[in-house]
Scaffold this motif. Structure first.
Motif, PDB file in Angstrom:
ATOM      1  N   TYR A 173       4.328  16.177 -20.454  1.00  0.00           N
ATOM      2  CA  TYR A 173       4.492  14.733 -20.668  1.00  0.00           C
ATOM      3  C   TYR A 173       5.339  14.091 -19.572  1.00  0.00           C
ATOM      4  N   THR A 174       6.313  14.896 -19.059  1.00  0.00           N
ATOM      5  CA  THR A 174       7.111  14.361 -17.962  1.00  0.00           C
ATOM      6  C   THR A 174       6.242  14.134 -16.742  1.00  0.00           C
ATOM      7  N   ALA A 175       5.396  15.085 -16.470  1.00  0.00           N
ATOM      8  CA  ALA A 175       4.496  14.936 -15.330  1.00  0.00           C
ATOM      9  C   ALA A 175       3.533  13.780 -15.540  1.00  0.00           C
ATOM     10  N   LEU A 176       3.062  13.627 -16.779  1.00  0.00           N
ATOM     11  CA  LEU A 176       2.135  12.535 -17.074  1.00  0.00           C
ATOM     12  C   LEU A 176       2.805  11.181 -16.859  1.00  0.00           C
ATOM     13  N   VAL A 177       3.983  11.045 -17.402  1.00  0.00           N
ATOM     14  CA  VAL A 177       4.690   9.766 -17.251  1.00  0.00           C
ATOM     15  C   VAL A 177       5.001   9.506 -15.788  1.00  0.00           C
ATOM     16  N   ASN A 178       5.409  10.575 -15.080  1.00  0.00           N
ATOM     17  CA  ASN A 178       5.758  10.405 -13.677  1.00  0.00           C
ATOM     18  C   ASN A 178       4.544   9.978 -12.854  1.00  0.00           C
ATOM     19  N   ASP A 179       3.421  10.611 -13.106  1.00  0.00           N
ATOM     20  CA  ASP A 179       2.219  10.261 -12.355  1.00  0.00           C
ATOM     21  C   ASP A 179       1.744   8.850 -12.687  1.00  0.00           C
ATOM     22  N   LEU A 180       1.901   8.451 -13.951  1.00  0.00           N
ATOM     23  CA  LEU A 180       1.489   7.093 -14.316  1.00  0.00           C
ATOM     24  C   LEU A 180       2.354   6.057 -13.614  1.00  0.00           C
ATOM     25  N   ILE A 181       3.648   6.366 -13.486  1.00  0.00           N
ATOM     26  CA  ILE A 181       4.535   5.423 -12.812  1.00  0.00           C
ATOM     27  C   ILE A 181       4.254   5.398 -11.315  1.00  0.00           C
ATOM     28  N   VAL A 182       4.063   6.591 -10.738  1.00  0.00           N
ATOM     29  CA  VAL A 182       3.836   6.685  -9.300  1.00  0.00           C
ATOM     30  C   VAL A 182       2.516   6.050  -8.909  1.00  0.00           C
ATOM     31  N   GLY A 183       1.583   6.018  -9.858  1.00  0.00           N
ATOM     32  CA  GLY A 183       0.262   5.497  -9.551  1.00  0.00           C
ATOM     33  C   GLY A 183       0.261   4.057  -9.109  1.00  0.00           C
ATOM     34  N   SER A 184       1.275   3.275  -9.474  1.00  0.00           N
ATOM     35  CA  SER A 184       1.312   1.859  -9.084  1.00  0.00           C
ATOM     36  C   SER A 184       2.618   1.468  -8.421  1.00  0.00           C
ATOM     37  N   ILE A 185       3.441   2.475  -8.045  1.00  0.00           N
ATOM     38  CA  ILE A 185       4.750   2.159  -7.486  1.00  0.00           C
ATOM     39  C   ILE A 185       4.665   1.716  -6.034  1.00  0.00           C
ATOM     40  N   ASP A 186       3.557   2.029  -5.414  1.00  0.00           N
ATOM     41  CA  ASP A 186       3.422   1.709  -4.007  1.00  0.00           C
ATOM     42  C   ASP A 186       3.036   0.266  -3.750  1.00  0.00           C
ATOM     43  N   LEU A 187       2.802  -0.513  -4.815  1.00  0.00           N
ATOM     44  CA  LEU A 187       2.376  -1.902  -4.641  1.00  0.00           C
ATOM     45  C   LEU A 187       3.563  -2.755  -4.226  1.00  0.00           C
ATOM     46  N   PRO A 188       3.357  -3.777  -3.359  1.00  0.00           N
ATOM     47  CA  PRO A 188       4.479  -4.616  -2.909  1.00  0.00           C
ATOM     48  C   PRO A 188       4.931  -5.570  -4.016  1.00  0.00           C
ATOM     49  N   TYR A 189       6.214  -5.777  -4.111  1.00  0.00           N
ATOM     50  CA  TYR A 189       6.795  -6.663  -5.112  1.00  0.00           C
ATOM     51  C   TYR A 189       6.842  -8.093  -4.543  1.00  0.00           C
ATOM     52  N   ASP A 190       6.942  -9.061  -5.430  1.00  0.00           N
ATOM     53  CA  ASP A 190       6.992 -10.456  -4.987  1.00  0.00           C
ATOM     54  C   ASP A 190       8.423 -10.834  -4.615  1.00  0.00           C
ATOM     55  N   ASP A 191       8.629 -12.124  -4.323  1.00  0.00           N
ATOM     56  CA  ASP A 191       9.953 -12.577  -3.861  1.00  0.00           C
ATOM     57  C   ASP A 191      11.027 -12.457  -4.930  1.00  0.00           C
ATOM     58  N   TYR A 192      10.596 -12.400  -6.196  1.00  0.00           N
ATOM     59  CA  TYR A 192      11.584 -12.338  -7.278  1.00  0.00           C
ATOM     60  C   TYR A 192      11.750 -10.932  -7.844  1.00  0.00           C
ATOM     61  N   GLY A 193      11.168  -9.922  -7.133  1.00  0.00           N
ATOM     62  CA  GLY A 193      11.351  -8.546  -7.547  1.00  0.00           C
ATOM     63  C   GLY A 193      10.454  -8.102  -8.670  1.00  0.00           C
ATOM     64  N   GLN A 194       9.377  -8.807  -8.902  1.00  0.00           N
ATOM     65  CA  GLN A 194       8.456  -8.434  -9.966  1.00  0.00           C
ATOM     66  C   GLN A 194       7.279  -7.679  -9.383  1.00  0.00           C
ATOM     67  N   ALA A 195       6.895  -6.574 -10.086  1.00  0.00           N
ATOM     68  CA  ALA A 195       5.780  -5.751  -9.622  1.00  0.00           C
ATOM     69  C   ALA A 195       4.469  -6.454  -9.901  1.00  0.00           C
ATOM     70  N   PRO A 196       3.517  -6.364  -9.030  1.00  0.00           N
ATOM     71  CA  PRO A 196       2.208  -6.991  -9.249  1.00  0.00           C
ATOM     72  C   PRO A 196       1.375  -6.156 -10.214  1.00  0.00           C
ATOM     73  N   PRO A 197       0.287  -6.711 -10.728  1.00  0.00           N
ATOM     74  CA  PRO A 197      -0.604  -5.937 -11.591  1.00  0.00           C
ATOM     75  C   PRO A 197      -1.253  -4.799 -10.811  1.00  0.00           C
ATOM     76  N   THR A 198      -1.543  -3.713 -11.520  1.00  0.00           N
ATOM     77  CA  THR A 198      -2.206  -2.557 -10.912  1.00  0.00           C
ATOM     78  C   THR A 198      -3.655  -2.901 -10.633  1.00  0.00           C
ATOM     79  N   PRO A 199      -4.164  -2.612  -9.440  1.00  0.00           N
ATOM     80  CA  PRO A 199      -5.568  -2.919  -9.132  1.00  0.00           C
ATOM     81  C   PRO A 199      -6.520  -2.130 -10.023  1.00  0.00           C
ATOM     82  N   LEU A 200      -7.621  -2.743 -10.332  1.00  0.00           N
ATOM     83  CA  LEU A 200      -8.597  -2.098 -11.209  1.00  0.00           C
ATOM     84  C   LEU A 200      -9.297  -0.929 -10.540  1.00  0.00           C
ATOM     85  N   ASP A 201      -9.285  -0.861  -9.216  1.00  0.00           N
ATOM     86  CA  ASP A 201      -9.968   0.262  -8.552  1.00  0.00           C
ATOM     87  C   ASP A 201      -9.203   1.574  -8.705  1.00  0.00           C
TER      88      ASP A 201
END
Length: 1516
Positions: A173-201
């Motif tokens: 479960y740790t690996a699952l949670v980690n991979d789920l988080i890492v899957g969208s961590i590379d996306l750029p954040y906006d000016d207010y520090g908010q993460a963008p939505p994960t792309p559907l692809d």
């Protein structure tokens, strides 16, 4: 039924489908399956039907969320179970064959469904029995399938998986949670520090990661799904789109139609965790996540509902508690103010019921330890917030009172309704209106920003924050510099749109019905809806057929929104803007349903009605003269929301307490136009006497013809309301028009009378007009206004604004003319009724007559000349088109002619009028008279010119009442003098401003009067010239005077003299004017003789009371003039024999009417006295006959005439005695109280004028012989001391006659028996004397006449002679008077009949006349000493008046003593009855005591006897 019909039926039944309940759609599927199973239909046809239903090409069933595949599978399962049961019975014969047939059919049905891909093999293996699967060839062996099934169930249910729990928890479960988080961590954040939505692809990558972790670490898939759901809820605001797409493509969801039960269970466990363990509210993201999953089909609603708190039983209990609370509130608000208070305390005070504080604290503590959130409500809000109306409707269907119990849900519904309505708003509302309201919104936003930030120019870029609460959308947090937005932006996409006005009811209305009657919570939506409806009504020609939809919207949504709003005047005013476009019929239908149906629809409406009624009654209880304004403000505030209830309570209170009517009319000043319109409708309903469905209407008129109190109160209130508030009087006039079509419309005329009186100050005076008022009516408007100034300030004329509104209403749709025609129709219909008494019928006719006069006066007063000419058509139109009689036609046309005559300027020079032709003012009407007058014989006798002039002129045109003008001028001069005199009371008692204002007003009136008087004189002079030039053409010279006079009386004088008192005086003045004008071929003497001697019986018999009264004024006016001439010869000669006067010719012919008449041919003064005596005699006979007729109508009319004639009739003593006798009999013997009152009243008047009576000789101017010396009567020796020995010298004046009569009255004994005997004896002697002397009188007519004149002695002189001489003289006098009266009767009636009646009236009348005077004199004499009595007998008239005053006091004292005696006797009788009853009660009590003593003694005897027996027995 073929398959197509079955399909259409199935699709039509889909809308009524309800899960978990029996319904027609499910029954249809079960029936078709049963028919195919039993062989009633072919299997192929059934499979075709099932395939079409499950395929659902038009997605009808899918839109209603119906799982048809599962319904058919359940039907198969039921047939499979039925077949197994039948096979176990092992039936034989025909029953066994039927079982085999069903088996074959079921196998064929299963094979066909699999072959057509309707069912999968997996579906069959899961749901059907193994035997059916083997028979259908879906499995090779039943035994092998059963063994594998047992192993599989054992493995799933009882075998524990050997997971490495340590490795799974920490690594997998740790690996699952980690991979789920890492899957969208590379996306750029906006000016207010908010993460963008994960792309559907990246969905495929995430799914591979999840699958690999489940396989590598042997993770439980359900627990993995639980983790994914946690991620979904955590990232709901910014990443819900990604997770929804991921779930749709995962293996946990087989199809979006069926959803994932596992996911529903996992979400349910999350709710259960918060309910049982955390004991705190579930996060809003959980509700919105569930709502999104339900909307997208990933979770089915009914799989999740069982986990939501409160559960089914608790929801039903909450609904029950809510209904009980509402019913209790209704009873509390209906039961009165006392229901809100507790019992009396020790100090006698009460306190409002409140919950004990300890109990409240306990409840608060208990709530802290419990899960108090309603998950169903929160989920419903979430569904509505994301635009899922369908699933929200399913929840509302299950919990029908959810919105009422939690009103905040309605905000979410109205948000959707606003978006649904946007299409219609853009389509129908004009652009300029949209721009205007957009500008309003911008200005409001700028104002808000200015208040928060100091101005819109200081607004900076704000951080966009996503929230779950849609109400925060568009709002700002100036401190944190944040702008809030709702996270789900696509909530509008799936909503239906209104693209036509039909969609208002087909699309918009179903959405709005979900919220009930709470549209008042959405003012913006209400405004938008009103703008759409208003635009559709304004542009009805562009959108034909839209009006019914608009009315339905108003009925179902807008009016309830007003009712539940908290007194919002803006909403009410905007609603009135669009209601004003509707017709009054449409508005009244809306008001009727609003008041009678809306407040019964739900328990909330009932409570609203109860609370509003309570508030209204509370205000009404405080209404008084001093706080009307404040109560009016309170009522005005309440009427902004529920005017139907408020006005209903108010009008009921006014009907019960009539003194509230003026106050409440003043209190209505703080209301709007909408409230006034509703009030007009409700007043119309109340005017009818309507009390509710199933209840009888109120009685409007009592049996005595008087209007009911409640109707009078409503009439006063209505008149004051229309006057003070200036509202549209259309409801009242419309109601009057409706009621006047019916014959019982006279009951409602009081409404119209009060309305006219209050608004225009025109009162129905009836026959109560004084001579000064009649004279003032012929003056200018200034004098007339002062003379007819209302007594009450409430009846003064309304303001100019109110009058102008009344004029507009009367001009619209010819309302004024319609009212006149209907009033005349009502009068005619009453004249034809035969089921009423004469008195009741006459009263109603008089009432209608007075109403017509009042209304015609109203029209002539408020409309100027041009407006009146436009309002009333010409005479020919009135006669031909409206069938009005000529008298009414000419009465309506008269104001137009009057104005034309006053403004007409006589041409001069060559253009002057031709004196041989009719005047240009009257010529158009004269040309129309032959077509107006229906009787051709009229114009053969009198010309059309005379007819038109007579009916068009008024008293103003022919008479100048100088005295009235001078009196008015003097009045204002006195006021001015008082204002200028610093020592006057008026100056000292008022402020200087008041004094100055009064002086200015008096000076203005004085100036006006000084201008009016010369103008009036000039006008009358102009009319006199016109009449002088016109009079030669009035009457043809070929007509005899008798038919001419008869036609003038019948068609001119009689009809107009019964119109009004002013017209009656005009008729009298016009007759005298015709005499002064020396009208050709007109005999004034004949006219006067006809009017005064032959016209009176007509009034007695044919006229009603009001007509008799005003016609009597016409006769009295002439009678008074003739009496004035009778007093002085010079006055008579001036009036009758003046220069050129020809009307009093004794012998009339056509030639003499146009030539000079010799003085000897005119009636001399002595002859005039005889003629006047004849008129008096004829009047006396007619009145006497009416009084003795026994007809109440004639008797009443006779008294009405006599009261007006009292100054000049009776003057001759014999006539007065006759009337006194007849009136006395009526006063004493008449059973009808109103006639008895009239008789006694007239007796009082006679008593006052009796001193002016004369003998016939004195009236005729004949000298009376000296009376014989009085002698002492033989039988009056007891009273000889009171009789003078010698009579005084004879006098002819009335004072001596009255004194001698009083002396004779005192000498008469006061025994009623003796008076009765004398009357009887005297009467018999007079009859015999009259019969014996009749041949002698007939043979010597002239000698009889002279002797008759000589022997006409006053009755008072007979009292001073001896009794025997008095009896003989009175017998002879009565005989002669009887002969004269008999001869007068013979001229009109049969001689034998009248002579018999004359003989019966002789002596008893004389003796009865003095009976009351004898009694009074005897009563006075008995109280005085002989000396005082003698001194009083010789006193003058002042002593006699003092005696009458004391006599009246004695009568009052006697009546008081008699009343005291009766009261004392009554008290004594009551006391005796009480004492008697007490004695009887005490006697009964003694008897009961004696009975009880006897019973006790008897019991003691029996005890002693029993003791003796027992003692003797023991001795034995």
């Amino acid at each position: 039924m073929d398959m197509q019909d079955e399909l259409e039926l199935a699709f039509s039944l889909a809308s009524d489908y309800i899960l978990l309940k029996s319904n027609p759609f499910r029954q249809l599927i079960s029936k078709t399956t049963s028919d195919a199973y039993s062989g009633k239909r072919s299997v192929e046809g059934y499979l075709d039907f099932m395939g079409a239903i499950i395929t659902d090409e038009n997605e009808i069933l899918q839109n209603h969320n119906i799982d048809t595949r599962m319904l058919f599978i359940n039907s198969y399962k039921s047939k499979d179970a039925n077949l197994e049961a039948l096979l176990e019975l092992k039936l034989e014969g025909e029953a066994g064959e039927k079982v085999e047939t069903k088996k074959r059919n079921l196998i064929a049905m299963v094979k066909g469904a699999v072959d057509r891909s309707i069912f999968t093999v997996s579906d069959c293996k899961i749901n059907f029995s193994s035997q059916l699967l083997e028979d259908a060839g879906l499995i090779p062996s039943k035994g092998m399938f059963d063994r594998r099934l047992v192993r599989l169930n054992t493995s799933m249910l009882y075998k524990q998986n050997k997971f490495n729990l340590f490795r799974e928890d920490n690594v997998g479960y740790t690996a699952l949670v980690n991979d789920l988080i890492v899957g969208s961590i590379d996306l750029p954040y906006d000016d207010y520090g908010q993460a963008p939505p994960t792309p559907l692809d990246r969905i495929d990558t995430f799914l591979e990661t999840v699958s690999s972790h489940i396989g590598i670490f042997h993770l439980d898939p359900n627990r993995v799904l639980d983790v994914l759901l946690d991620f979904f809820i955590k990232e709901l605001l910014r990443n819900f789109t990604f997770w929804i797409a991921l779930f749709k493509r995962s293996k946990w969801v087989e199809s979006t139609e069926r959803g994932s039960p596992i996911m529903a269970h996992l979400l349910g466990y999350k709710f259960e965790y918060y309910q049982k363990y955390e004991m705190k509210n579930s996060p809003p993201e959980l509700y919105y996540g569930c709502a999104l999953l339900i909307k997208c089909g990933l979770v089915r609603l009914y799989d999740l509902l069982p986990y939501l708190h409160p559960f089914g039983t608790y929801m039903e209990a909450a609904k029950k508690d809510y209904m009980e609370h509402m019913n209790k509130e209704i009873k509390t608000n209906t039961g009165g103010l006392l229901a809100q208070f507790g019992a009396l305390g020790e100090d006698g005070s009460t306190e409002r019921l409140e919950k004990p504080k300890a109990k409240e604290e306990e409840e608060e503590e208990a709530k802290k330890d419990k899960y108090t959130v309603n998950d169903v409500v929160e989920l419903t809000k979430a569904l509505l917030a994301i635009g899922d109306i369908h699933h929200a409707e399913l929840i509302f269907a299950k919990y029908d009172k959810l919105v009422d119990m939690y009103p905040e849900i309605s905000h979410y519904i109205y948000r959707l309704g606003d978006e649904v309505l946007q299409g219609a708003y853009e389509l129908y509302v004009p652009d300029d209106i949209k721009k205007r309201y957009t500008l309003f919104a911008q200005r409001a936003e700028e104002s808000r920003l200015k208040s928060e930030l100091g101005g819109s120019d200081k607004v900076t870029t704000m951080e966009r924050v996503l929230v779950t609460n849609y109400m925060k959308e568009g709002t700002h947090d100036a401190i944190k510099n944040q702008c809030f937005s709702f996270f789900f932006e696509d909530w509008k996409e799936d909503l239906p749109k209104c693209n036509s006005y039909q969609d208002l009811m087909n699309v918009f209305a179903p959405v709005m019905r979900l919220a009930g009657y709470k549209m008042y919570l959405a003012p913006n939506l209400t405004q938008k809806l009103m703008l759409i409806v208003r635009s559709l009504l304004d542009r009805e020609s562009e959108f034909p057929g839209s009006k019914p939809y608009c009315i339905a919207i108003v009925r179902e949504f807008l009016l309830p929104a007003v009712s539940f709003s908290s007194s919002n005047p803006g909403t009410m005013a905007m609603l009135w803007d669009l209601l004003e476009i509707l017709s009054f019929q449409e508005r009244c239908s809306l008001y009727g349903e609003w008041g009678n149906d809306f407040y019964k629809r739900s328990i909330e409406c009932k409570l609203l009605k109860a609370r509003t009624e309570r508030a209204a009654k509370s205000v009404m209880q405080r209404v008084s003269k001093n706080d009307v304004r404040q109560c009016g403000r309170d009522l005005g505030k309440l009427t902004n929301s529920n005017p139907m209830i408020i006005f209903n309570v108010m009008l009921d209170q006014i009907q019960s307490f009539d003194n509230m009517a003026p106050f409440m009319a003043d209190a209505c000043r703080y209301m709007g136009d909408f409230a006034y319109d509703v009030l007009g409708y409700l007043m119309t309903e109340k005017w009818t006497g309507f009390q509710g469905i199933g209840r009888m209407k109120k009685i409007k008129m009592k049996e005595d013809g008087i209007n009911a109190t409640w109707l009078r109160a409503l009439s006063v209130f209505s008149g004051m309301l229309y006057k003070k508030q200036g509202i549209d009087p259309t409801p009242l006039l419309r109601y009057m028009i409706f009621r006047l079509h019916n014959d019982d419309g006279v009951e409602d005329l009081i409404l119209f009378n009060e309305f006219v009186t209050k608004l225009c100050g025109i009162e129905i005076i009836g026959s109560a007009m004084t001579d000064d008022q009649i004279m003032a009516a012929s003056c200018s408007d200034t004098v007339k206004a002062e003379a007819f100034q209302p007594v009450s300030a409430d009846n003064r004329r309304a303001s100019k604004r109110v009058i102008n509104r009344l004029k507009e209403t009367l001009q619209a749709n010819k309302t004024a003319l319609e009212l006149i025609v209907l009033l005349y129709r009502l009068k005619e219909s009453l004249s034809r009724q035969n089921d009423l008494s004469t008195h009741a019928l006459g009263s109603k006719i008089d009432y209608v007559h007075q109403t017509i006069i009042q209304f015609v006066e109203l029209l002539a007063t408020i409309f100027d000349a041009d407006e009146y000419a436009t309002l009333i058509p010409d005479a020919l139109t009135l006669s031909n088109d409206y069938k009005l009689p000529s008298s009414l036609v000419l009465q309506l046309v008269r104001p137009k002619t009057r104005q034309t005559l006053r403004s007409y300027q006589e041409p001069t020079g060559e253009n002057s009028n031709n004196p041989d032709e009719p005047h240009p003012v009257f010529k158009p009407l004269i040309d129309q008279v032959p077509q107006i007058v229906t009787d051709e014989n009229i114009l053969n006798t009198i010309t059309a010119e005379f007819y038109a002039i007579f009916w068009q002129l008024s008293l103003y045109d022919i008479y100048v009442p100088e005295a009235s003008y001078q009196a008015a001028i003097k009045k204002h001069q006195d006021v001015i003098a008082a204002c200028r005199d610093t020592r006057s009371t008026f100056y000292l008692n008022n402020r200087p401003s008041v004094v100055n204002k009064t002086e200015r007003q008096a000076q203005a009136s004085l100036d006006t009067l000084q201008e009016d008087l010369p103008r009036h004189r000039a006008h009358v002079e102009k009319v006199m010239k016109l009449l002088q030039a016109s009079q030669p053409r009035w009457f043809p010279t070929t007509v005899d005077r008798l038919p001419l006079i008869s036609n003038i009386i019948q068609h001119c004088l009689l009809p107009r003299s019964i119109v009004s008192e002013t017209d009656a005086v005009f008729c009298a003045e016009f007759v005298l004017l015709m005499h002064r004008l020396c009208v050709r071929n007109f005999s004034s003497l004949t006219m006067l003789d006809k009017v005064l001697s032959e016209n009176l019986p007509t009034a007695l018999i044919a006229f009603t009371e009001y007509e008799t009264t005003i016609h009597a004024r016409f006769i009295y006016r002439i009678f008074a003039k003739m009496s004035e001439w009778h007093q002085q010869e010079q006055v008579y000669l001036t009036g009758a024999h003046g220069e050129g006067l020809i009307g009093f010719q004794k012998k009339w012919n056509v030639q003499s009417s146009s030539q000079e008449v010799a003085k000897e041919d005119l009636l001399s003064f002595q002859e005039f006295k005889r003629v006047t005596h004849k008129w008096h005699l004829k009047t006396s006979l007619a009145i006497e006959q009416a009084l003795l007729s026994g007809e109440p109508h004639m008797i009443r009319n006779a008294f009405l005439i006599l009261k007006q004639f009292i100054p000049h009739f009776p003057v001759i003593r014999e006539h007065g005695q006759v009337l006194t006798k007849a009136t006395n009999e009526l006063a004493n013997r008449e059973r009808m109280d109103h006639l008895k009152v009239l008789a006694r009243s007239y007796l009082g008047l006679l008593e006052k004028v009796k001193i002016r009576w004369k003998t016939k000789n004195k009236f005729l101017g004949i000298d009376e012989p000296e009376p014989e010396p009085p002698q002492r009567p033989e039988r009056s020796s007891n009273s000889g001391a009171n009789t003078p020995a010698k009579s005084s010298s004879p006098r002819r004046d009335d004072r001596h006659e009255s004194s001698s009569e009083r002396k004779r009255t005192r000498e008469e004994p006061s025994s009623s028996q003796r008076s009765s005997d004398n009357n009887n004896n005297g009467g018999s002697k007079r009859v015999r004397h009259d019969d014996e002397d009749r041949p002698k009188r007939e043979s010597s007519g002239s000698r009889h006449r002279s002797s008759q004149e000589v022997s006409s002695q006053p009755l008072a002189r007979e009292g001073s002679q001896r009794e025997a001489s008095s009896r003989d003289t009175s017998a002879r006098e009565a005989g002669r008077d009887s002969a004269e009266r008999s001869s007068a009767r013979e001229s009109a009636r049969d001689s034998q009949r009248e002579s018999g009646r004359s003989s019966a009236r002789d002596s008893p009348r004389v003796r009865d006349h003095v009976r009351e005077a004898v009694r009074e004199a005897a009563r006075d004499t008995s109280r005085l000493t002989p000396k005082e009595s003698s001194s009083r007998g010789g006193s003058n008239n002042n002593s006699q008046s003092r005696k009458r005053e004391r006599t009246d006091e004695d009568r009052d004292r006697d009546r008081t003593d008699k009343r005291h005696r009766e009261e004392r006797n009554t008290r004594e009788e009551r006391r005796e009855r009480g004492e008697r009853s007490e004695r009887n009660e005490r006697e009964r009590e003694r008897e009961r005591d004696r009975g009880r003593d006897r019973d006790r003694e008897h019991d003691r005897d029996r005890e002693r006897q029993r003791g003796r027996h027992s003692h003797s027995h023991r001795r034995r």
